[in-house]
Design a protein around this motif. Sequence first.
Motif, PDB file in Angstrom:
ATOM      1  N   LYS A  16      58.092  13.492 -87.130  1.00 19.73           N
ATOM      2  CA  LYS A  16      57.365  13.621 -88.388  1.00 19.73           C
ATOM      3  C   LYS A  16      56.043  14.371 -88.201  1.00 19.73           C
ATOM      4  CE  LYS A  16      56.755  10.765 -92.325  1.00 19.73           C
ATOM      5  NZ  LYS A  16      56.780   9.454 -92.930  1.00 19.73           N
ATOM      6  N   ALA A  17      55.409  14.151 -87.060  1.00 15.64           N
ATOM      7  CA  ALA A  17      54.123  14.803 -86.804  1.00 15.64           C
ATOM      8  C   ALA A  17      54.301  16.302 -86.562  1.00 15.64           C
ATOM      9  CB  ALA A  17      53.427  14.171 -85.602  1.00 15.64           C
ATOM     10  N   LYS A  18      55.354  16.663 -85.865  1.00 20.54           N
ATOM     11  CA  LYS A  18      55.496  18.057 -85.427  1.00 20.54           C
ATOM     12  C   LYS A  18      56.327  18.909 -86.384  1.00 20.54           C
ATOM     13  CE  LYS A  18      55.091  21.514 -82.607  1.00 20.54           C
ATOM     14  NZ  LYS A  18      53.800  22.207 -82.545  1.00 20.54           N
ATOM     15  N   CYS A  19      57.309  18.283 -87.014  1.00 22.23           N
ATOM     16  CA  CYS A  19      58.318  19.087 -87.724  1.00 22.23           C
ATOM     17  C   CYS A  19      58.134  19.082 -89.233  1.00 22.23           C
ATOM     18  CB  CYS A  19      59.716  18.575 -87.389  1.00 22.23           C
ATOM     19  SG  CYS A  19      60.094  18.701 -85.625  1.00 22.23           S
ATOM     20  N   SER A  44      53.165  25.842 -74.578  1.00 16.69           N
ATOM     21  CA  SER A  44      52.364  24.631 -74.793  1.00 16.69           C
ATOM     22  C   SER A  44      52.372  24.220 -76.265  1.00 16.69           C
ATOM     23  CB  SER A  44      50.931  24.845 -74.310  1.00 16.69           C
ATOM     24  OG  SER A  44      50.343  25.883 -75.070  1.00 16.69           O
ATOM     25  N   GLU A  45      52.923  25.083 -77.138  1.00 22.27           N
ATOM     26  CA  GLU A  45      53.042  24.735 -78.567  1.00 22.27           C
ATOM     27  C   GLU A  45      54.318  23.932 -78.862  1.00 22.27           C
ATOM     28  OE1 GLU A  45      51.526  24.678 -81.573  1.00 22.27           O
ATOM     29  OE2 GLU A  45      49.733  25.007 -80.395  1.00 22.27           O
ATOM     30  N   THR A  84      47.116  11.792 -83.299  1.00 15.97           N
ATOM     31  CA  THR A  84      47.864  12.281 -84.464  1.00 15.97           C
ATOM     32  C   THR A  84      48.973  11.293 -84.834  1.00 15.97           C
ATOM     33  OG1 THR A  84      47.383  14.534 -83.785  1.00 15.97           O
ATOM     34  CG2 THR A  84      49.166  14.251 -85.365  1.00 15.97           C
ATOM     35  N   TYR A 119      48.972   8.181 -84.494  1.00 14.69           N
ATOM     36  CA  TYR A 119      48.395   6.988 -85.134  1.00 14.69           C
ATOM     37  C   TYR A 119      48.306   7.129 -86.648  1.00 14.69           C
ATOM     38  CZ  TYR A 119      47.457   3.800 -81.382  1.00 14.69           C
ATOM     39  OH  TYR A 119      47.621   2.889 -80.383  1.00 14.69           O
ATOM     40  N   LYS A 120      48.209   8.364 -87.118  1.00 14.21           N
ATOM     41  CA  LYS A 120      48.169   8.574 -88.576  1.00 14.21           C
ATOM     42  C   LYS A 120      49.476   8.141 -89.229  1.00 14.21           C
ATOM     43  CE  LYS A 120      44.945  12.433 -88.890  1.00 14.21           C
ATOM     44  NZ  LYS A 120      44.808  13.815 -89.395  1.00 14.21           N
ATOM     45  N   LEU A 121      50.521   8.120 -88.449  1.00 12.93           N
ATOM     46  CA  LEU A 121      51.846   7.799 -88.996  1.00 12.93           C
ATOM     47  C   LEU A 121      52.280   6.372 -88.678  1.00 12.93           C
ATOM     48  CD1 LEU A 121      53.558  11.149 -88.026  1.00 12.93           C
ATOM     49  CD2 LEU A 121      52.964  10.392 -90.344  1.00 12.93           C
ATOM     50  N   MET A 128      47.707  21.704 -79.987  1.00 11.43           N
ATOM     51  CA  MET A 128      49.052  21.835 -80.574  1.00 11.43           C
ATOM     52  C   MET A 128      48.984  21.708 -82.095  1.00 11.43           C
ATOM     53  SD  MET A 128      52.419  19.518 -79.821  1.00 11.43           S
ATOM     54  CE  MET A 128      52.645  20.189 -78.180  1.00 11.43           C
ATOM     55  N   LYS A 129      49.778  22.530 -82.755  1.00  9.01           N
ATOM     56  CA  LYS A 129      49.803  22.457 -84.213  1.00  9.01           C
ATOM     57  C   LYS A 129      50.735  21.362 -84.682  1.00  9.01           C
ATOM     58  CE  LYS A 129      48.958  27.275 -85.160  1.00  9.01           C
ATOM     59  NZ  LYS A 129      49.844  28.385 -84.860  1.00  9.01           N
ATOM     60  N   PHE A 130      50.310  20.641 -85.725  1.00  6.30           N
ATOM     61  CA  PHE A 130      51.164  19.601 -86.293  1.00  6.30           C
ATOM     62  C   PHE A 130      51.470  19.921 -87.753  1.00  6.30           C
ATOM     63  CE2 PHE A 130      48.971  17.450 -82.776  1.00  6.30           C
ATOM     64  CZ  PHE A 130      50.073  16.986 -82.091  1.00  6.30           C
ATOM     65  N   ASN A 131      52.348  19.134 -88.322  1.00  2.71           N
ATOM     66  CA  ASN A 131      52.697  19.270 -89.741  1.00  2.71           C
ATOM     67  C   ASN A 131      51.414  19.192 -90.576  1.00  2.71           C
ATOM     68  OD1 ASN A 131      53.491  18.663 -92.426  1.00  2.71           O
ATOM     69  ND2 ASN A 131      55.454  17.899 -91.669  1.00  2.71           N
ATOM     70  N   LEU A 156      49.757  16.090 -92.353  1.00  6.26           N
ATOM     71  CA  LEU A 156      48.972  15.056 -91.661  1.00  6.26           C
ATOM     72  C   LEU A 156      47.469  15.248 -91.839  1.00  6.26           C
ATOM     73  CD1 LEU A 156      50.802  14.296 -88.329  1.00  6.26           C
ATOM     74  CD2 LEU A 156      51.227  13.491 -90.621  1.00  6.26           C
ATOM     75  N   GLU A 157      47.080  16.449 -92.220  1.00  4.80           N
ATOM     76  CA  GLU A 157      45.642  16.682 -92.403  1.00  4.80           C
ATOM     77  C   GLU A 157      45.051  15.778 -93.482  1.00  4.80           C
ATOM     78  OE1 GLU A 157      45.374  20.904 -93.063  1.00  4.80           O
ATOM     79  OE2 GLU A 157      46.349  21.277 -91.130  1.00  4.80           O
ATOM     80  N   CYS A 198      46.118  12.726 -94.016  1.00  2.00           N
ATOM     81  CA  CYS A 198      46.424  11.322 -93.690  1.00  2.00           C
ATOM     82  C   CYS A 198      45.282  10.700 -92.909  1.00  2.00           C
ATOM     83  CB  CYS A 198      47.698  11.246 -92.859  1.00  2.00           C
ATOM     84  SG  CYS A 198      49.153  11.759 -93.777  1.00  2.00           S
ATOM     85  N   LYS A 199      44.984   9.460 -93.294  1.00  3.61           N
ATOM     86  CA  LYS A 199      43.983   8.711 -92.554  1.00  3.61           C
ATOM     87  C   LYS A 199      44.666   7.561 -91.831  1.00  3.61           C
ATOM     88  CE  LYS A 199      41.396   8.458 -96.206  1.00  3.61           C
ATOM     89  NZ  LYS A 199      40.412   8.045 -97.215  1.00  3.61           N
ATOM     90  N   ILE A 200      43.959   7.000 -90.873  1.00  2.00           N
ATOM     91  CA  ILE A 200      44.518   5.846 -90.166  1.00  2.00           C
ATOM     92  C   ILE A 200      44.162   4.576 -90.948  1.00  2.00           C
ATOM     93  CG2 ILE A 200      44.343   4.505 -88.021  1.00  2.00           C
ATOM     94  CD1 ILE A 200      43.909   7.214 -86.567  1.00  2.00           C
ATOM     95  N   TYR A 201      45.144   3.736 -91.210  1.00  2.00           N
ATOM     96  CA  TYR A 201      44.936   2.501 -91.974  1.00  2.00           C
ATOM     97  C   TYR A 201      44.127   1.506 -91.144  1.00  2.00           C
ATOM     98  CZ  TYR A 201      46.139  -1.911 -94.344  1.00  2.00           C
ATOM     99  OH  TYR A 201      46.108  -3.131 -94.986  1.00  2.00           O
ATOM    100  N   GLN A 224      51.802  10.815 -96.524  1.00  2.00           N
ATOM    101  CA  GLN A 224      52.641  11.282 -95.404  1.00  2.00           C
ATOM    102  C   GLN A 224      53.741  12.215 -95.901  1.00  2.00           C
ATOM    103  OE1 GLN A 224      54.006   7.923 -93.118  1.00  2.00           O
ATOM    104  NE2 GLN A 224      51.949   7.289 -92.558  1.00  2.00           N
ATOM    105  N   GLU A 225      54.145  12.048 -97.156  1.00  2.00           N
ATOM    106  CA  GLU A 225      55.179  12.923 -97.716  1.00  2.00           C
ATOM    107  C   GLU A 225      54.573  14.042 -98.561  1.00  2.00           C
ATOM    108  OE1 GLU A 225      58.271  12.524 -96.651  1.00  2.00           O
ATOM    109  OE2 GLU A 225      57.521  10.805 -95.525  1.00  2.00           O
TER     110      GLU A 225
END
Lengths: 369, 369
Positions: free
Chosen positions: A101-104, A183-184, A247, A249-251, B1-4, B7-8, B10-13, B126-127
């Motif tokens: 979910k984080a990467k894709c 590394s990506e 990252t 942890y956000k999920l 590394m780049k993420f989805n 997530l930008e 999204c906060k941590i609960y 998240q969605e």
Amino acid sequence: MKFNKLLENCKIYEAGKPIELVVREYGVKQEDIIKLASNENPYGTSTKVVKKIQELAKNMFMYPDDSMYELKEALGEKFDVNSKNVIIGAGSDQIIEFLIKAKCSENSKILMAKTTFAMYEIYGRQEGCVALKTEDGMHNLEQFEALYKEHNPEMIFLCIPNNPLGECLDKEEVYKFLEKVSSETLIVVDGAYQEYAAYKDPKKRIDPKELITKFPNAVYLGTFSKAYALGGMRVGYGIGDEAIIKTLYKLRPPFNITTLSLAAAIEALKDQEFVNECIKLNFKEMKRYEEYAKKKGFSYIESYTNFITFKFENKYISSDVAQKLLERGIIVRDLKSYSVNAIRITIGREDQNTKVFKVLDEVLDELKK
Amino acid sequence: MKFNKLLENCKIYEAGKPIELVVREYGVKQEDIIKLASNENPYGTSTKVVKKIQELAKNMFMYPDDSMYELKEALGEKFDVNSKNVIIGAGSDQIIEFLIKAKCSENSKILMAKTTFAMYEIYGRQEGCVALKTEDGMHNLEQFEALYKEHNPEMIFLCIPNNPLGECLDKEEVYKFLEKVSSETLIVVDGAYQEYAAYKDPKKRIDPKELITKFPNAVYLGTFSKAYALGGMRVGYGIGDEAIIKTLYKLRPPFNITTLSLAAAIEALKDQEFVNECIKLNFKEMKRYEEYAKKKGFSYIESYTNFITFKFENKYISSDVAQKLLERGIIVRDLKSYSVNAIRITIGREDQNTKVFKVLDEVLDELKK
């Protein structure tokens, strides 16, 4: 009602059949059932852990310590990493879910062996990913490399050793491959059965700290479900570079581990003697399975785990064997759902295995006719 | 590394502070800490359930019955619905996650009260969903209707009674509102505290069967975390039309409930007497909180749950009160994170509440100076 179209490609995961179902459907007495389908630790949970949980059962009304301080510290110590490099999941499954979910996103590519842990693809589909698979069932790094170069996938899954086949890559060949990867690209090294592999052959051992230091784009997954004998308690972990873990942890949903699971995992880490003894017995008993296959004239895959895969080629149909064993109260995993004519059997205790061989003799005789 | 990129946003609960943290950070003795921050059942888990789990602790090595046959049958019987209308989650949280994921995609709209359970928005983000919120903190169905008509959201969340404020809509007004909503809109009726509301005022009671029969686009959520005193065991459920439930199963990870959680929930359903007694005591003790607020001259929200919300207006700053209580070993929930100058206190046992009033007297005195 209309739903998200990504779900059209999702199937429901079929878990190994539980004992309760065999009692209900085949009328076998509960105490006569031998379940060797889900690679649980057949020696049961450490008595020290059981005792601790009996003491703490009264705390079920309370939410767990959601910081998971103590368990993360213990894992940090075990693997010589900072607790900031650790995240806990409801089984390592959940970490796989977080990572994908984080990467894709839709149409991301994820690379894996043809026959490997089903959840990589299942979670991938939920996000709309495309699964790239090697031609060989077992891990073949040349094929991984070719597919990697052709498709530049977002993620690569290496299951070391591999479930459900049991084979295991050497650490050095894994490292050589990872050096060629950008590394990506997010690498997942699933070490659910690493404790077994490391015992059988030190060349197979992946050290999480070394892995994530050399390859900060790699995440190591471990679990308490196998050697640590807590399959029912759903505790796994991911070890990775702090930026990745942060990252994830956000999920992470709050309280993703139960109060008793957290306590059980902390306690299980303290009883390493129990784990070592189980692993030793596992490989002693595995020899009997290897000899049984040789005697019966069918092949098996050399296994670095707590299960063994019997390949039936054109001698038997795996579903027939699995079904006939089931009717007699022995639950194994038919690999038909993985398009392989084989059964996967968890290495049981001595008495269980003796019974398996006896019943399997009968079943195979019957199927020959 | 780049993420989805989703997530930008999204906060941590941030969960309620656990006892272990207060011990670590403030040096208060564990036995002196009173935790009234997470709406756990302060009377502890039923002794019958505790005894059962002590007996079954030895089964921790085994995966649970993933069909959850027995628990689904028991819930089906309790609510007079078919077990096909039931899905079990790791807390009702997880059902919220399934529902959002099943219905929504990027830019979907989800409608909710301004001050309500934080996980609706967290899972929504998240969605990539957009949260539409009423102007009022508490549920105001006129505002819901106006926003619904203006934006035609994919989902509507009604928290009945509402966490973290405690107010509760009447069943009839809910039904009247739902009649105006398209059958393509997915309605979530979160009944996490319904057992409390139904006891206090039968007009607040939502019957899951009636709800999903009248409104097949509605899903009812229940939990074992509150009245059933299993907060630490992560078991919740969704009741809905078979077509919706079947879709949610595509998103359910295998073994999402632990072996002991499943057994505990089944056993907890059998001890209804314990639940009833806890609820009765809850409202008896709640009166003391209401009287305390009146005596001190600040307001509270009439509550249909096992907590009460003290509003400080311009008299005190909620964070100061919560912090000073924390340093003295009393953990409550500061609602600052919900942009409300209030604290939410779980109604504790008689002895706990007596101590809360005493310490709160000191704290408020100190803050007045």
